[in-house]
Design a protein around this motif. Structure first.
Motif, PDB file in Angstrom:
ATOM      1  N   CYS A   1       0.799  -1.252   0.100  1.00 32.06           N
ATOM      2  CA  CYS A   1      -0.334   0.061   0.067  1.00 32.06           C
ATOM      3  C   CYS A   1       0.869   1.211  -0.013  1.00 32.06           C
ATOM      4  O   CYS A   1       0.501   2.159  -0.607  1.00 32.06           O
ATOM      5  CB  CYS A   1      -0.959   0.073   1.055  1.00 32.06           C
ATOM      6  N   GLU A   2       1.896   1.230   0.723  1.00 32.54           N
ATOM      7  CA  GLU A   2       2.814   2.316   0.755  1.00 32.54           C
ATOM      8  C   GLU A   2       3.560   2.718  -0.594  1.00 32.54           C
ATOM      9  O   GLU A   2       3.466   3.830  -1.100  1.00 32.54           O
ATOM     10  CB  GLU A   2       4.015   2.157   1.689  1.00 32.54           C
ATOM     11  N   LEU A   3       3.666   1.497  -1.324  1.00 30.39           N
ATOM     12  CA  LEU A   3       4.472   1.726  -2.507  1.00 30.39           C
ATOM     13  C   LEU A   3       3.328   2.536  -3.684  1.00 30.39           C
ATOM     14  O   LEU A   3       3.850   3.399  -4.422  1.00 30.39           O
ATOM     15  CB  LEU A   3       5.000   0.338  -3.156  1.00 30.39           C
ATOM     16  N   VAL A   4       2.090   2.148  -3.613  1.00 29.89           N
ATOM     17  CA  VAL A   4       1.073   2.562  -4.516  1.00 29.89           C
ATOM     18  C   VAL A   4       0.802   4.050  -4.103  1.00 29.89           C
ATOM     19  O   VAL A   4       0.689   5.181  -4.846  1.00 29.89           O
ATOM     20  CB  VAL A   4      -0.131   1.685  -4.354  1.00 29.89           C
ATOM     21  N   ASP A   5       0.745   4.190  -2.833  1.00 29.26           N
ATOM     22  CA  ASP A   5       0.350   5.670  -2.108  1.00 29.26           C
ATOM     23  C   ASP A   5       1.471   6.449  -2.588  1.00 29.26           C
ATOM     24  O   ASP A   5       1.214   7.781  -3.070  1.00 29.26           O
ATOM     25  CB  ASP A   5       0.277   5.601  -0.590  1.00 29.26           C
ATOM     26  N   ARG A   6       2.846   6.168  -2.545  1.00 23.88           N
ATOM     27  CA  ARG A   6       3.971   7.088  -2.820  1.00 23.88           C
ATOM     28  C   ARG A   6       4.106   7.320  -4.347  1.00 23.88           C
ATOM     29  O   ARG A   6       4.542   8.368  -4.779  1.00 23.88           O
ATOM     30  CB  ARG A   6       5.155   6.500  -2.285  1.00 23.88           C
ATOM     31  N   PHE A   7       3.755   6.217  -4.935  1.00 24.46           N
ATOM     32  CA  PHE A   7       4.085   6.290  -6.548  1.00 24.46           C
ATOM     33  C   PHE A   7       3.039   7.306  -7.140  1.00 24.46           C
ATOM     34  O   PHE A   7       3.096   7.606  -8.591  1.00 24.46           O
ATOM     35  CB  PHE A   7       4.327   5.061  -7.119  1.00 24.46           C
ATOM     36  N   PHE A   8       1.864   7.437  -6.660  1.00 23.26           N
ATOM     37  CA  PHE A   8       0.692   8.086  -7.460  1.00 23.26           C
ATOM     38  C   PHE A   8       0.248   9.147  -6.737  1.00 23.26           C
ATOM     39  O   PHE A   8      -0.006   9.447  -5.401  1.00 23.26           O
ATOM     40  CB  PHE A   8      -0.601   6.961  -7.394  1.00 23.26           C
ATOM     41  N   GLU A   9       0.385  10.270  -7.601  1.00 16.86           N
ATOM     42  CA  GLU A   9      -0.492  11.594  -6.900  1.00 16.86           C
ATOM     43  C   GLU A   9      -2.025  11.111  -7.166  1.00 16.86           C
ATOM     44  O   GLU A   9      -2.429  10.151  -7.616  1.00 16.86           O
ATOM     45  CB  GLU A   9      -0.203  12.762  -8.316  1.00 16.86           C
ATOM     46  N   GLU A  10      -2.789  12.296  -6.648  1.00 12.99           N
ATOM     47  CA  GLU A  10      -4.168  12.105  -6.216  1.00 12.99           C
ATOM     48  C   GLU A  10      -4.882  12.130  -7.890  1.00 12.99           C
ATOM     49  O   GLU A  10      -4.394  12.918  -8.593  1.00 12.99           O
ATOM     50  CB  GLU A  10      -4.804  13.305  -5.582  1.00 12.99           C
ATOM     51  N   ALA A  11      -5.916  11.373  -8.156  1.00 16.83           N
ATOM     52  CA  ALA A  11      -6.745  11.393  -9.204  1.00 16.83           C
ATOM     53  C   ALA A  11      -6.031  10.787 -10.462  1.00 16.83           C
ATOM     54  O   ALA A  11      -6.370  11.039 -11.585  1.00 16.83           O
ATOM     55  CB  ALA A  11      -7.295  12.860  -9.545  1.00 16.83           C
ATOM     56  N   ASP A  12      -4.983   9.958 -10.315  1.00 17.57           N
ATOM     57  CA  ASP A  12      -4.360   9.495 -11.334  1.00 17.57           C
ATOM     58  C   ASP A  12      -4.812   8.043 -11.518  1.00 17.57           C
ATOM     59  O   ASP A  12      -4.562   6.920 -10.900  1.00 17.57           O
ATOM     60  CB  ASP A  12      -2.754   9.295 -11.336  1.00 17.57           C
ATOM     61  N   ALA A  13      -5.859   7.927 -12.388  1.00 16.91           N
ATOM     62  CA  ALA A  13      -6.455   6.615 -12.607  1.00 16.91           C
ATOM     63  C   ALA A  13      -5.464   5.340 -13.154  1.00 16.91           C
ATOM     64  O   ALA A  13      -4.937   5.801 -14.086  1.00 16.91           O
ATOM     65  CB  ALA A  13      -7.671   6.801 -13.647  1.00 16.91           C
ATOM     66  N   ALA A  14      -5.605   4.310 -12.604  1.00 19.14           N
ATOM     67  CA  ALA A  14      -4.612   3.332 -12.810  1.00 19.14           C
ATOM     68  C   ALA A  14      -5.176   1.839 -12.672  1.00 19.14           C
ATOM     69  O   ALA A  14      -4.965   1.131 -11.924  1.00 19.14           O
ATOM     70  CB  ALA A  14      -3.091   3.474 -12.473  1.00 19.14           C
ATOM     71  N   PRO A  15      -6.396   1.387 -13.417  1.00 17.99           N
ATOM     72  CA  PRO A  15      -7.018   0.273 -13.229  1.00 17.99           C
ATOM     73  C   PRO A  15      -5.873  -0.953 -13.247  1.00 17.99           C
ATOM     74  O   PRO A  15      -6.244  -1.985 -12.327  1.00 17.99           O
ATOM     75  CB  PRO A  15      -8.055   0.245 -14.134  1.00 17.99           C
ATOM     76  N   ALA A  16      -4.976  -0.852 -14.020  1.00 13.57           N
ATOM     77  CA  ALA A  16      -3.940  -1.978 -13.948  1.00 13.57           C
ATOM     78  C   ALA A  16      -3.543  -2.192 -12.606  1.00 13.57           C
ATOM     79  O   ALA A  16      -3.126  -3.327 -12.109  1.00 13.57           O
ATOM     80  CB  ALA A  16      -3.133  -2.029 -15.030  1.00 13.57           C
ATOM     81  N   VAL A  17      -2.999  -1.088 -11.949  1.00 14.62           N
ATOM     82  CA  VAL A  17      -2.267  -1.040 -10.816  1.00 14.62           C
ATOM     83  C   VAL A  17      -3.085  -1.459  -9.883  1.00 14.62           C
ATOM     84  O   VAL A  17      -2.918  -2.171  -8.748  1.00 14.62           O
ATOM     85  CB  VAL A  17      -1.637   0.351 -10.404  1.00 14.62           C
ATOM     86  N   TYR A  18      -4.586  -0.957  -9.842  1.00 24.43           N
ATOM     87  CA  TYR A  18      -5.655  -1.366  -8.840  1.00 24.43           C
ATOM     88  C   TYR A  18      -5.518  -2.920  -8.763  1.00 24.43           C
ATOM     89  O   TYR A  18      -5.564  -3.645  -7.725  1.00 24.43           O
ATOM     90  CB  TYR A  18      -6.900  -0.896  -9.006  1.00 24.43           C
ATOM     91  N   ASP A  19      -5.550  -3.522  -9.879  1.00 22.12           N
ATOM     92  CA  ASP A  19      -5.684  -5.122 -10.101  1.00 22.12           C
ATOM     93  C   ASP A  19      -4.458  -5.811  -9.583  1.00 22.12           C
ATOM     94  O   ASP A  19      -4.552  -6.811  -8.715  1.00 22.12           O
ATOM     95  CB  ASP A  19      -5.919  -5.558 -11.473  1.00 22.12           C
ATOM     96  N   LEU A  20      -3.330  -5.179  -9.574  1.00 25.12           N
ATOM     97  CA  LEU A  20      -2.069  -5.610  -9.361  1.00 25.12           C
ATOM     98  C   LEU A  20      -2.020  -5.934  -7.866  1.00 25.12           C
ATOM     99  O   LEU A  20      -1.731  -6.674  -7.105  1.00 25.12           O
ATOM    100  CB  LEU A  20      -0.761  -4.754  -9.859  1.00 25.12           C
ATOM    101  N   LEU A  21      -2.485  -4.611  -7.297  1.00 23.64           N
ATOM    102  CA  LEU A  21      -2.746  -4.651  -5.864  1.00 23.64           C
ATOM    103  C   LEU A  21      -3.748  -5.487  -5.034  1.00 23.64           C
ATOM    104  O   LEU A  21      -3.239  -6.005  -4.150  1.00 23.64           O
ATOM    105  CB  LEU A  21      -2.883  -3.078  -5.206  1.00 23.64           C
TER     106      LEU A  21
END
Length: 270
Positions: free
Chosen positions: A101-121
């Motif tokens: 969760c911290e990796l995703v939180d740090r790598f993404f700014e707010e409102a950057d949609a990334a459905p592939a990353v959501y599925d990966l997580l």
């Protein structure tokens, strides 16, 4: 392009982070497939009588109803879809889930949609929850996250000369973005002197093979890997350095995870 949000809208999401806000509220960081990362306020979530608090634990996947606000949108309803109970029974897995969760939180700014990353997580949390090897879950996740956010390590050609990498021990540079062949490493030492020692680090052949496998193989194949301790530590250290370099800061969850592992190791000793 992310969809526009109505005044009141619903979304699935995974809770990446939360902190106290005001006297009784919580500021929740959600990662959603449609809207990317959102920071929303859960009003009165810290009051003992609220019904929302049980649905707002870290790395919970839920369905949320949100209302548009001036600074932050407000979380008005929450329904848990997956609590990942198997993760929460083990301190090491809690640390691994926290690092995802911290990796995703740090790598993404707010409102950057990334459905592939959501599925990966989501899939990584499911694997942790099912009892799959947690260290492999984390390594596989990191390699594929780097790919999706544009920081894919170059592992097949030397990043300096562009020649194919031979199946021997090599070198790797986080700053240069991938493998450096022995010839180019020697040239860098002659040109850069002592600075080259910081720029380029050794990479064993076994670690190179594991990195390539993690980068290309699907999870059902990766989960069967059995890594020697020295190779696992070499790969793990390199991927943590990769994340730290691109984030320009260390990972709190990485330090926590190593402390947990040291505690477990100490308990095993007679």
């Amino acid at each position: 392009m992310r969809p526009e949000r109505a005044r009141t809208y619903q979304t699935e999401g995974i809770i990446l982070n939360r902190r106290d806000w005001g006297e009784a509220d919580r500021l929740i960081t959600l990662f959603t497939p449609e809207y990317g990362k959102l920071r929303v306020v859960a009003v009165s979530a810290r009051k003992p009588t609220t019904r929302k608090s049980g649905h707002l634990e870290l790395f919970t996947r839920g369905r949320f109803v949100l209302a548009r606000g001036r600074t932050f949108d407000k979380l008005t309803q929450a329904q848990t879809l997956d609590y990942f109970e198997g993760v929460r029974r083990d301190l090491a897995r809690i640390g691994q889930a926290g690092m995802l969760c911290e990796l995703v939180d740090r790598f993404f700014e707010e409102a950057d949609a990334a459905p592939a990353v959501y599925d990966l997580l989501h899939n990584a949390l499911l694997a942790l929850n099912s009892g799959d090897p947690g260290d492999l879950v984390l390594l596989h996740f990191q390699m594929h996250l780097f790919d999706l956010v544009g920081y894919r390590p170059a592992l097949h050609e030397c990043v300096v000369c562009g020649e194919p990498v031979a199946p021997v021990a090599q070198f790797i540079s986080v700053e240069l973005g991938g493998v450096v062949c022995p010839t180019c490493r020697q040239r860098l030492r002659e040109e850069e002197g002592a600075a080259a020692e910081q720029l380029v680090r050794p990479l064993s052949l076994n670690a190179l093979k594991v990195l390539r496998f993690l980068q290309t193989a699907p999870w059902p194949r990766v989960r069967k890997l059995r890594l020697p301790d020295d190779v696992r530590e070499e790969v793990r250290t390199l991927l943590e350095l990769w994340a730290t370099h691109h984030l320009e800061r260390g990972l709190r969850s990485g330090r926590f995870l190593r402390e947990v592992e040291a505690w477990y190791d100490a308990k095993k000793k007679p």
